[in-house]
Design a protein around this motif. Sequence first.
Motif, PDB file in Angstrom:
ATOM      1  N   ASP A 264      58.277  10.733  29.104  1.00 40.53           N
ATOM      2  CA  ASP A 264      58.313  11.145  30.507  1.00 40.53           C
ATOM      3  C   ASP A 264      57.127  12.015  30.877  1.00 40.53           C
ATOM      4  N   LEU A 265      56.607  12.738  29.876  1.00 39.53           N
ATOM      5  CA  LEU A 265      55.526  13.680  30.129  1.00 39.53           C
ATOM      6  C   LEU A 265      54.381  13.444  29.163  1.00 39.53           C
ATOM      7  N   VAL A 266      53.194  13.799  29.599  1.00 38.95           N
ATOM      8  CA  VAL A 266      52.017  13.792  28.742  1.00 38.95           C
ATOM      9  C   VAL A 266      51.389  15.183  28.816  1.00 38.95           C
ATOM     10  N   SER A 267      50.597  15.518  27.800  1.00 42.04           N
ATOM     11  CA  SER A 267      50.007  16.852  27.718  1.00 42.04           C
ATOM     12  C   SER A 267      48.662  16.896  28.427  1.00 42.04           C
ATOM     13  N   GLY A 268      48.442  17.952  29.177  1.00 44.25           N
ATOM     14  CA  GLY A 268      47.173  18.142  29.876  1.00 44.25           C
ATOM     15  C   GLY A 268      46.708  19.576  29.738  1.00 44.25           C
ATOM     16  N   LYS A 269      45.758  19.951  30.554  1.00 44.04           N
ATOM     17  CA  LYS A 269      45.245  21.315  30.543  1.00 44.04           C
ATOM     18  C   LYS A 269      44.845  21.705  31.956  1.00 44.04           C
ATOM     19  N   GLY A 270      44.696  22.985  32.188  1.00 44.17           N
ATOM     20  CA  GLY A 270      44.363  23.431  33.531  1.00 44.17           C
ATOM     21  C   GLY A 270      43.749  24.815  33.541  1.00 44.17           C
ATOM     22  N   GLU A 271      43.143  25.146  34.654  1.00 43.83           N
ATOM     23  CA  GLU A 271      42.554  26.460  34.883  1.00 43.83           C
ATOM     24  C   GLU A 271      42.922  26.921  36.283  1.00 43.83           C
ATOM     25  N   ALA A 272      43.048  28.223  36.436  1.00 42.41           N
ATOM     26  CA  ALA A 272      43.325  28.809  37.750  1.00 42.41           C
ATOM     27  C   ALA A 272      42.571  30.123  37.857  1.00 42.41           C
ATOM     28  N   SER A 273      42.027  30.366  39.017  1.00 40.49           N
ATOM     29  CA  SER A 273      41.307  31.618  39.253  1.00 40.49           C
ATOM     30  C   SER A 273      41.392  31.961  40.727  1.00 40.49           C
ATOM     31  N   GLY A 274      41.185  33.220  41.024  1.00 43.61           N
ATOM     32  CA  GLY A 274      41.244  33.620  42.421  1.00 43.61           C
ATOM     33  C   GLY A 274      40.969  35.091  42.614  1.00 43.61           C
ATOM     34  N   ILE A 275      40.855  35.457  43.869  1.00 41.55           N
ATOM     35  CA  ILE A 275      40.638  36.844  44.279  1.00 41.55           C
ATOM     36  C   ILE A 275      41.638  37.170  45.378  1.00 41.55           C
ATOM     37  N   GLU A 276      42.261  38.327  45.259  1.00 39.23           N
ATOM     38  CA  GLU A 276      43.225  38.759  46.260  1.00 39.23           C
ATOM     39  C   GLU A 276      42.792  40.112  46.823  1.00 39.23           C
ATOM     40  N   LEU A 277      42.856  40.236  48.139  1.00 38.52           N
ATOM     41  CA  LEU A 277      42.513  41.477  48.830  1.00 38.52           C
ATOM     42  C   LEU A 277      43.659  41.844  49.755  1.00 38.52           C
ATOM     43  N   SER A 278      44.126  43.074  49.646  1.00 40.78           N
ATOM     44  CA  SER A 278      45.219  43.524  50.507  1.00 40.78           C
ATOM     45  C   SER A 278      44.945  44.945  50.979  1.00 40.78           C
ATOM     46  N   VAL A 279      45.466  45.239  52.155  1.00 37.13           N
ATOM     47  CA  VAL A 279      45.383  46.579  52.735  1.00 37.13           C
ATOM     48  C   VAL A 279      46.799  47.008  53.083  1.00 37.13           C
ATOM     49  N   ASN A 280      47.219  48.144  52.565  1.00 41.37           N
ATOM     50  CA  ASN A 280      48.571  48.641  52.777  1.00 41.37           C
ATOM     51  C   ASN A 280      48.535  49.948  53.556  1.00 41.37           C
ATOM     52  N   TYR A 281      49.370  49.998  54.601  1.00 38.39           N
ATOM     53  CA  TYR A 281      49.555  51.234  55.365  1.00 38.39           C
ATOM     54  C   TYR A 281      51.020  51.649  55.241  1.00 38.39           C
ATOM     55  N   THR A 282      51.267  52.856  54.750  1.00 38.23           N
ATOM     56  CA  THR A 282      52.635  53.303  54.484  1.00 38.23           C
ATOM     57  C   THR A 282      52.960  54.585  55.224  1.00 38.23           C
ATOM     58  N   GLY A 283      52.520  54.712  56.452  1.00 41.85           N
ATOM     59  CA  GLY A 283      52.849  55.889  57.232  1.00 41.85           C
ATOM     60  C   GLY A 283      54.270  55.813  57.743  1.00 41.85           C
ATOM     61  N   ASN A 284      55.086  56.806  57.435  1.00 46.89           N
ATOM     62  CA  ASN A 284      56.485  56.816  57.853  1.00 46.89           C
ATOM     63  C   ASN A 284      56.611  56.902  59.374  1.00 46.89           C
ATOM     64  N   PRO A 285      57.406  56.050  60.022  1.00 44.84           N
ATOM     65  CA  PRO A 285      58.343  55.037  59.480  1.00 44.84           C
ATOM     66  C   PRO A 285      57.779  53.616  59.478  1.00 44.84           C
ATOM     67  N   ILE A 286      56.463  53.478  59.520  1.00 46.10           N
ATOM     68  CA  ILE A 286      55.849  52.153  59.606  1.00 46.10           C
ATOM     69  C   ILE A 286      55.228  51.787  58.257  1.00 46.10           C
ATOM     70  N   ASN A 287      55.448  50.542  57.870  1.00 43.93           N
ATOM     71  CA  ASN A 287      54.853  50.022  56.641  1.00 43.93           C
ATOM     72  C   ASN A 287      54.207  48.676  56.952  1.00 43.93           C
ATOM     73  N   ILE A 288      52.894  48.594  56.822  1.00 47.39           N
ATOM     74  CA  ILE A 288      52.154  47.386  57.170  1.00 47.39           C
ATOM     75  C   ILE A 288      51.364  46.923  55.963  1.00 47.39           C
ATOM     76  N   ASN A 289      51.435  45.620  55.667  1.00 44.85           N
ATOM     77  CA  ASN A 289      50.683  45.062  54.550  1.00 44.85           C
ATOM     78  C   ASN A 289      49.841  43.894  55.090  1.00 44.85           C
TER      79      ASN A 289
END
Length: 289
Positions: A264-289
């Motif tokens: 049902d299955l055969v063997s393979g290979k793979g690669e994954a890469s990436g960049i993530e950028l986030s900005v978080n604001y946690t001023g009470n009572p507001i939380n923004i991501n």
Amino acid sequence: SDANVLDNGKFLLFGFLSGDNIDYKDDLKENFKWKNNLVGFNWLQLYEAPVFSDMSVSFSNYSGEIIPNLANVKPRQNEVNDFSIKMNITYVQDNKDQLDLGIDFKAIGTKLLTFNTLGAETDYDKFGGNFSIFGKYKLLRFDNLGMDIGSRVNITGISANGGFFFEPRFSISYVPIPQIAIKAAWGIYQQELVTITDEDEVITLFEPWMIVPDYLTPPRSIHYVAGIDYYLSTDIKVKLETYYKVTSNLPIINKNKVLKKEPDLVSGKGEASGIELSVNYTGNPININ
């Protein structure tokens, strides 16, 4: 927990029952059903010495099904049963460093009925158990530097080729100034329970799980992660993270299968890469991501 019953401990009983049905009320469209149940407990115990233990026992059941009705699709069914026991002991030293040691046992059974694009049937039923030990040392004695180094050792595998495999892991964090934290991690991972999806399907509502067949080696991957946290103020944090993962023995659907006896299955290979950028604001009572 009542201190008169369990001194310096906490006992937590947890569980949930869930189910989803998609019924289009149209015999020319297929319907979907899912069910997911879980029950278990967690016991945390603190001893007189700087030692505490954490034990968890759980049982879960998942099932999913495609009901074709009169649509031009094949019936598909999947079921997963999982019984797990996990226990670890943590020793906290006077200099704040920690030593973690533990054991992990899993017994998993999977059932799968599906068909490929050529109409070849897969009727898969497998049960397996994994017993592993793990250890980790946490360097926490410094205010601006922290490190974790450890490994998991699979004594036995859920799949036939998953035993006697080491999974070393390492992570580090460094704070040169209060506004900046630099982090990095590396690790080797093995996965013996995999999802089987068709990459030609843009959107899929049915992603069955199965234990890696005995004729394949479980997928193994090496992870590299690095990132930086920058605190613009006490309320605003900017987080930049990059990752790279290379995987071997990746199970892929055998689209050329015609006869039931073919794999049902055969063997393979793979690669994954990436960049993530986030900005978080946690001023009470507001939380923004």
